[in-house]
Design a protein around this motif. Structure first.
Motif, PDB file in Angstrom:
ATOM      1  N   VAL A 202       5.809  37.821  13.490  1.00 55.41           N
ATOM      2  CA  VAL A 202       5.438  38.702  12.380  1.00 55.41           C
ATOM      3  C   VAL A 202       4.073  38.263  11.863  1.00 55.41           C
ATOM      4  CG1 VAL A 202       6.074  39.590  10.107  1.00 55.41           C
ATOM      5  CG2 VAL A 202       7.863  38.866  11.708  1.00 55.41           C
ATOM      6  N   HIS A 203       3.077  39.119  12.018  1.00 53.55           N
ATOM      7  CA  HIS A 203       1.778  38.804  11.416  1.00 53.55           C
ATOM      8  C   HIS A 203       1.820  39.173   9.935  1.00 53.55           C
ATOM      9  CE1 HIS A 203      -0.220  37.593  15.012  1.00 53.55           C
ATOM     10  NE2 HIS A 203       0.000  38.732  15.637  1.00 53.55           N
ATOM     11  N   GLY A 204       1.202  38.313   9.095  1.00 51.66           N
ATOM     12  CA  GLY A 204       1.259  38.551   7.649  1.00 51.66           C
ATOM     13  C   GLY A 204       2.676  38.331   7.147  1.00 51.66           C
ATOM     14  N   GLY A 205       3.257  37.187   7.482  1.00 46.19           N
ATOM     15  CA  GLY A 205       4.669  36.922   7.157  1.00 46.19           C
ATOM     16  C   GLY A 205       4.977  36.915   5.674  1.00 46.19           C
ATOM     17  N   ALA A 206       3.956  36.665   4.830  1.00 50.94           N
ATOM     18  CA  ALA A 206       4.207  36.607   3.380  1.00 50.94           C
ATOM     19  C   ALA A 206       3.985  37.952   2.694  1.00 50.94           C
ATOM     20  CB  ALA A 206       3.308  35.547   2.744  1.00 50.94           C
ATOM     21  N   SER A 207       3.638  38.977   3.466  1.00 49.67           N
ATOM     22  CA  SER A 207       3.413  40.318   2.894  1.00 49.67           C
ATOM     23  C   SER A 207       4.747  40.964   2.516  1.00 49.67           C
ATOM     24  CB  SER A 207       2.713  41.207   3.942  1.00 49.67           C
ATOM     25  OG  SER A 207       3.595  41.448   5.021  1.00 49.67           O
ATOM     26  N   GLY A 208       4.663  42.140   1.902  1.00 46.64           N
ATOM     27  CA  GLY A 208       5.890  42.883   1.626  1.00 46.64           C
ATOM     28  C   GLY A 208       6.675  43.120   2.911  1.00 46.64           C
ATOM     29  N   ILE A 209       5.990  43.641   3.915  1.00 47.58           N
ATOM     30  CA  ILE A 209       6.648  43.907   5.200  1.00 47.58           C
ATOM     31  C   ILE A 209       7.128  42.602   5.828  1.00 47.58           C
ATOM     32  CG2 ILE A 209       6.211  44.684   7.585  1.00 47.58           C
ATOM     33  CD1 ILE A 209       6.316  47.057   5.725  1.00 47.58           C
TER      34      ILE A 209
ATOM     35  N   LYS B 203      -8.355  43.753  16.144  1.00 44.22           N
ATOM     36  CA  LYS B 203      -8.789  42.350  16.162  1.00 44.22           C
ATOM     37  C   LYS B 203      -7.804  41.445  16.915  1.00 44.22           C
ATOM     38  CE  LYS B 203     -10.046  38.683  12.907  1.00 44.22           C
ATOM     39  NZ  LYS B 203     -10.058  38.299  11.495  1.00 44.22           N
ATOM     40  N   TYR B 204      -6.525  41.755  16.818  1.00 42.16           N
ATOM     41  CA  TYR B 204      -5.508  40.896  17.431  1.00 42.16           C
ATOM     42  C   TYR B 204      -5.011  41.408  18.783  1.00 42.16           C
ATOM     43  CZ  TYR B 204      -4.737  37.678  13.460  1.00 42.16           C
ATOM     44  OH  TYR B 204      -4.860  36.701  12.507  1.00 42.16           O
ATOM     45  N   LEU B 205      -5.487  42.576  19.242  1.00 44.09           N
ATOM     46  CA  LEU B 205      -4.898  43.169  20.448  1.00 44.09           C
ATOM     47  C   LEU B 205      -4.938  42.219  21.652  1.00 44.09           C
ATOM     48  CD1 LEU B 205      -3.532  45.576  21.806  1.00 44.09           C
ATOM     49  CD2 LEU B 205      -5.799  46.592  22.157  1.00 44.09           C
TER      50      LEU B 205
ATOM     51  N   ILE C 112       1.538  48.283  13.438  1.00 43.92           N
ATOM     52  CA  ILE C 112       1.802  49.137  12.269  1.00 43.92           C
ATOM     53  C   ILE C 112       0.633  49.124  11.280  1.00 43.92           C
ATOM     54  CG2 ILE C 112       4.328  48.970  12.416  1.00 43.92           C
ATOM     55  CD1 ILE C 112       4.076  46.979   9.979  1.00 43.92           C
ATOM     56  N   GLY C 113      -0.363  48.288  11.513  1.00 41.45           N
ATOM     57  CA  GLY C 113      -1.479  48.220  10.567  1.00 41.45           C
ATOM     58  C   GLY C 113      -2.800  48.066  11.300  1.00 41.45           C
ATOM     59  N   MET C 114      -3.871  48.408  10.608  1.00 44.43           N
ATOM     60  CA  MET C 114      -5.209  48.370  11.215  1.00 44.43           C
ATOM     61  C   MET C 114      -6.142  47.556  10.346  1.00 44.43           C
ATOM     62  SD  MET C 114      -5.245  52.339  12.410  1.00 44.43           S
ATOM     63  CE  MET C 114      -4.648  52.939  10.853  1.00 44.43           C
TER      64      MET C 114
ATOM     65  N   SER D 219       3.309  55.256  12.511  1.00 48.56           N
ATOM     66  CA  SER D 219       3.050  55.422  11.078  1.00 48.56           C
ATOM     67  C   SER D 219       4.256  56.111  10.460  1.00 48.56           C
ATOM     68  CB  SER D 219       1.805  56.280  10.853  1.00 48.56           C
ATOM     69  OG  SER D 219       1.785  56.718   9.516  1.00 48.56           O
ATOM     70  N   LEU D 220       4.937  55.425   9.585  1.00 47.71           N
ATOM     71  CA  LEU D 220       6.143  55.980   8.966  1.00 47.71           C
ATOM     72  C   LEU D 220       5.826  57.252   8.183  1.00 47.71           C
ATOM     73  CD1 LEU D 220       9.154  55.427   8.483  1.00 47.71           C
ATOM     74  CD2 LEU D 220       8.510  53.980   6.551  1.00 47.71           C
ATOM     75  N   ARG D 221       4.710  57.222   7.450  1.00 46.03           N
ATOM     76  CA  ARG D 221       4.379  58.337   6.558  1.00 46.03           C
ATOM     77  C   ARG D 221       4.186  59.643   7.309  1.00 46.03           C
ATOM     78  NH1 ARG D 221      -0.733  58.388   2.345  1.00 46.03           N
ATOM     79  NH2 ARG D 221       0.268  59.680   0.780  1.00 46.03           N
TER      80      ARG D 221
HETATM   81  N1  LIG Z   1       2.665  51.937  10.099  1.00 49.89           N
HETATM   82  C1  LIG Z   1       3.508  51.982   9.093  1.00 49.89           C
HETATM   83  O1  LIG Z   1       4.401  52.826   9.058  1.00 49.89           O
HETATM   84  C2  LIG Z   1       3.389  50.974   7.989  1.00 49.89           C
HETATM   85  C3  LIG Z   1       4.276  50.996   6.900  1.00 49.89           C
HETATM   86  C4  LIG Z   1       4.146  50.022   5.901  1.00 49.89           C
HETATM   87  C5  LIG Z   1       3.148  49.047   6.017  1.00 49.89           C
HETATM   88  N2  LIG Z   1       2.299  49.083   7.077  1.00 49.89           N
HETATM   89  C6  LIG Z   1       1.248  48.064   7.241  1.00 49.89           C
HETATM   90  O2  LIG Z   1       1.857  46.795   7.263  1.00 49.89           O
HETATM   91  C7  LIG Z   1       0.968  45.829   6.727  1.00 49.89           C
HETATM   92  C8  LIG Z   1       1.652  45.078   5.613  1.00 49.89           C
HETATM   93  O3  LIG Z   1       1.861  45.981   4.553  1.00 49.89           O
HETATM   94  P1  LIG Z   1       2.177  45.429   3.081  1.00 49.89           P
HETATM   95  O4  LIG Z   1       2.239  46.600   2.165  1.00 49.89           O
HETATM   96  O5  LIG Z   1       3.334  44.520   3.172  1.00 49.89           O
HETATM   97  O6  LIG Z   1       0.801  44.653   2.772  1.00 49.89           O
HETATM   98  P2  LIG Z   1       0.432  43.390   1.940  1.00 49.89           P
HETATM   99  O7  LIG Z   1       1.611  42.877   1.183  1.00 49.89           O
HETATM  100  O8  LIG Z   1      -0.804  43.713   1.235  1.00 49.89           O
HETATM  101  O9  LIG Z   1       0.082  42.326   3.083  1.00 49.89           O
HETATM  102  C9  LIG Z   1      -1.071  42.262   3.823  1.00 49.89           C
HETATM  103  C10 LIG Z   1      -0.963  40.989   4.648  1.00 49.89           C
HETATM  104  O10 LIG Z   1      -2.021  40.905   5.606  1.00 49.89           O
HETATM  105  C11 LIG Z   1      -2.117  39.539   5.919  1.00 49.89           C
HETATM  106  N3  LIG Z   1      -3.322  39.209   6.651  1.00 49.89           N
HETATM  107  C12 LIG Z   1      -4.616  39.326   6.257  1.00 49.89           C
HETATM  108  N4  LIG Z   1      -5.437  38.894   7.237  1.00 49.89           N
HETATM  109  C13 LIG Z   1      -4.640  38.467   8.252  1.00 49.89           C
HETATM  110  C14 LIG Z   1      -4.888  37.898   9.531  1.00 49.89           C
HETATM  111  N5  LIG Z   1      -6.138  37.674   9.980  1.00 49.89           N
HETATM  112  N6  LIG Z   1      -3.829  37.595  10.310  1.00 49.89           N
HETATM  113  C15 LIG Z   1      -2.566  37.835   9.892  1.00 49.89           C
HETATM  114  N7  LIG Z   1      -2.267  38.363   8.696  1.00 49.89           N
HETATM  115  C16 LIG Z   1      -3.300  38.687   7.888  1.00 49.89           C
HETATM  116  C17 LIG Z   1      -2.071  38.863   4.564  1.00 49.89           C
HETATM  117  O11 LIG Z   1      -1.684  37.530   4.758  1.00 49.89           O
HETATM  118  P3  LIG Z   1      -2.057  36.324   3.721  1.00 49.89           P
HETATM  119  O12 LIG Z   1      -1.887  36.926   2.344  1.00 49.89           O
HETATM  120  O13 LIG Z   1      -1.081  35.263   4.021  1.00 49.89           O
HETATM  121  O14 LIG Z   1      -3.476  35.940   3.960  1.00 49.89           O
HETATM  122  C18 LIG Z   1      -1.021  39.706   3.834  1.00 49.89           C
HETATM  123  O15 LIG Z   1       0.234  39.074   3.891  1.00 49.89           O
HETATM  124  C19 LIG Z   1      -0.279  46.583   6.256  1.00 49.89           C
HETATM  125  O16 LIG Z   1      -1.246  46.513   7.269  1.00 49.89           O
HETATM  126  C20 LIG Z   1       0.237  48.006   6.109  1.00 49.89           C
HETATM  127  O17 LIG Z   1      -0.776  48.961   6.230  1.00 49.89           O
HETATM  128  C21 LIG Z   1       2.410  50.021   8.044  1.00 49.89           C
END
Ligand SMILES: NC(=O)c1ccc[n+]([C@@H]2O[C@H](COP(=O)([O-])OP(=O)(O)OC[C@H]3O[C@@H](n4cnc5c(N)ncnc54)[C@H](OP(=O)(O)O)[C@@H]3O)[C@@H](O)[C@H]2O)c1
Length: 330
Positions: free
Chosen positions: A153-160, A222-224, A240-242, A266-268
């Motif tokens: 899981v990239h961004g493990g501390a995020s909401g997702i 960036k991570y592909l 799921i994110g860009m 994209s869920l939306r």
């Molecule tokens: N496609 C879909 O249907 C869908 C639905 C919901 C969300 N999303 C996407 O899912 C992602 C998370 O959403 P969220 O609302 O939970 O966002 P969020 O809480 O704002 O989290 C963003 C996260 O990105 C991380 N991040 C930043 N730079 C990074 C890097 N170089 N490598 C790895 N992680 C990095 C941050 O980590 P640190 O804070 O630890 O630096 C932070 O945890 C977003 O990109 C959002 O657009 C997609």
């Protein structure tokens, strides 16, 4: 007879594309339920990264959807449209929205309305639909994560991320995460993450050595290349994110050698019937994990909706762990 005052719907609207200050609390016409829809009296909504992009003018709502931001909410059923069954006025629910959650009322297709898990209060429940539906649809329904497999899981501390860690552990998987600080990684470990990678100091592909059966990726371009390196044989990368851009170079040779899969969703923008199918699975398969205490809502802070601009600033500045919830005036 005393006068009867009726409170018109209020919403956070975007006055023009820009910074958090363009968010305004304004009076709006009440939504009416179309066929198959319900109107909810919103108790709370939650902030998503997509809301920041929409505010900046970089993420338009799907055609026909309100331009009031907000992809999720909790509340009470206030009115039923024609053909709606199984819901009653007054029911406490939460809902996945295509928009409109930053408001005191919202119309939503009935299939996107879910019960509130029995051990979650109504305001907290606002922070569940988007993470639950995103994680379940991508990690389970699309990537088919199985017990014993490894999820990165990239961004493990995020909401997702905080939700994905818990869901994967509840399903019996091993979880690796990336995050930007030791403190954030420590919180991921508390939620069950087994492998902790600081993306500012370590290369996740080197750390994982082709061990990731499934990757939930928020970074995109960036991570592909390194995501492909990190995949195991028969691995599934779900983008799921860009946050790291939209155009990357895919080494098909490496993907082919691993019989790997790359998907982006994209869920939306999914059609209403797909969202309804996801919500139905979330309610029947994920909510029992929440009710068993295996998956907890991770709420960083609850703010009054009038402070939506502050909430956007907080998410933009980083450091939010889990979700920011916006409570409606009672
Ligand atoms: N496609 C879909 O249907 C869908 C639905 C919901 C969300 N999303 C996407 O899912 C992602 C998370 O959403 P969220 O609302 O939970 O966002 P969020 O809480 O704002 O989290 C963003 C996260 O990105 C991380 N991040 C930043 N730079 C990074 C890097 N170089 N490598 C790895 N992680 C990095 C941050 O980590 P640190 O804070 O630890 O630096 C932070 O945890 C977003 O990109 C959002 O657009 C997609």
């Amino acid at each position: 007879m005393p006068p009867v005052y009726r409170l018109r719907m209020h919403a956070i609207t975007i006055s023009e594309p820009g910074g958090p200050k363009v968010l305004r609390w304004t009076e709006q016409p009440d939504p009416q339920p179309g066929p198959g829809e319900v109107v909810l009296d919103v108790a709370a909504t939650a902030v998503n990264r997509a809301d920041l992009l929409q505010r900046q003018g970089n993420y338009a709502p799907p055609p026909g959807v309100t331009d009031v931001p907000g992809l999720e909410c909790s509340g009470r059923v206030a009115a039923l449209g024609d053909g709606v069954e199984g819901l009653t006025v007054g029911d406490e629910v939460c809902a996945l929205l295509a928009g409109g959650g930053y408001a005191t009322k919202v119309a939503v297709p009935a299939g996107q309305v879910m019960p509130v898990p029995s051990n979650v209060d109504l305001v907290t429940a606002a922070g569940l639909p988007e993470v639950a539906c995103t994680v379940w649809s991508n990690v389970v329904m699309t990537a088919g994560l199985k017990a014993g497999e490894t999820l990165l899981v990239h961004g493990g501390a995020s909401g997702i991320g905080t939700h994905a860690i818990q869901v994967a552990k509840a399903l019996g998987a091993r979880v690796a995460v990336t995050a930007g600080s030791a403190e954030r990684l420590a919180r991921c470990a508390e939620l069950g993450a087994d492998v902790l990678i600081n993306y500012r100091e370590q290369d996740f592909a080197e750390e994982l050595k082709s061990a990731a059966d499934v990757i939930l990726d928020n970074m995109g371009a960036k991570y592909l290349p390194r995501n492909i390196d990190a995949l195991a044989r028969l691995g599934r990368l779900v983008v799921i994110g860009m946050q790291g851009g939209v155009k990357g170079e895919l080494n098909i040779g490496k993907l082919l050698a691993k019989s790997g899969t790359v998907t982006a969703t994209s869920l939306r923008y999914r059609p209403v019937d797909e969202k309804a199918a996801i919500c139905a699975e979330v309610a029947t398969r994920l909510w029992p994990l929440v009710e068993a205490g295996k998956v907890k809502p991770i709420i960083h802070e609850v703010l009054p909706v009038e402070r939506a601009a502050d909430a956007h600033t907080k998410l933009e500045e980083g450091g939010v762990l889990g979700k920011l919830v916006l409570a409606m005036p009672s």
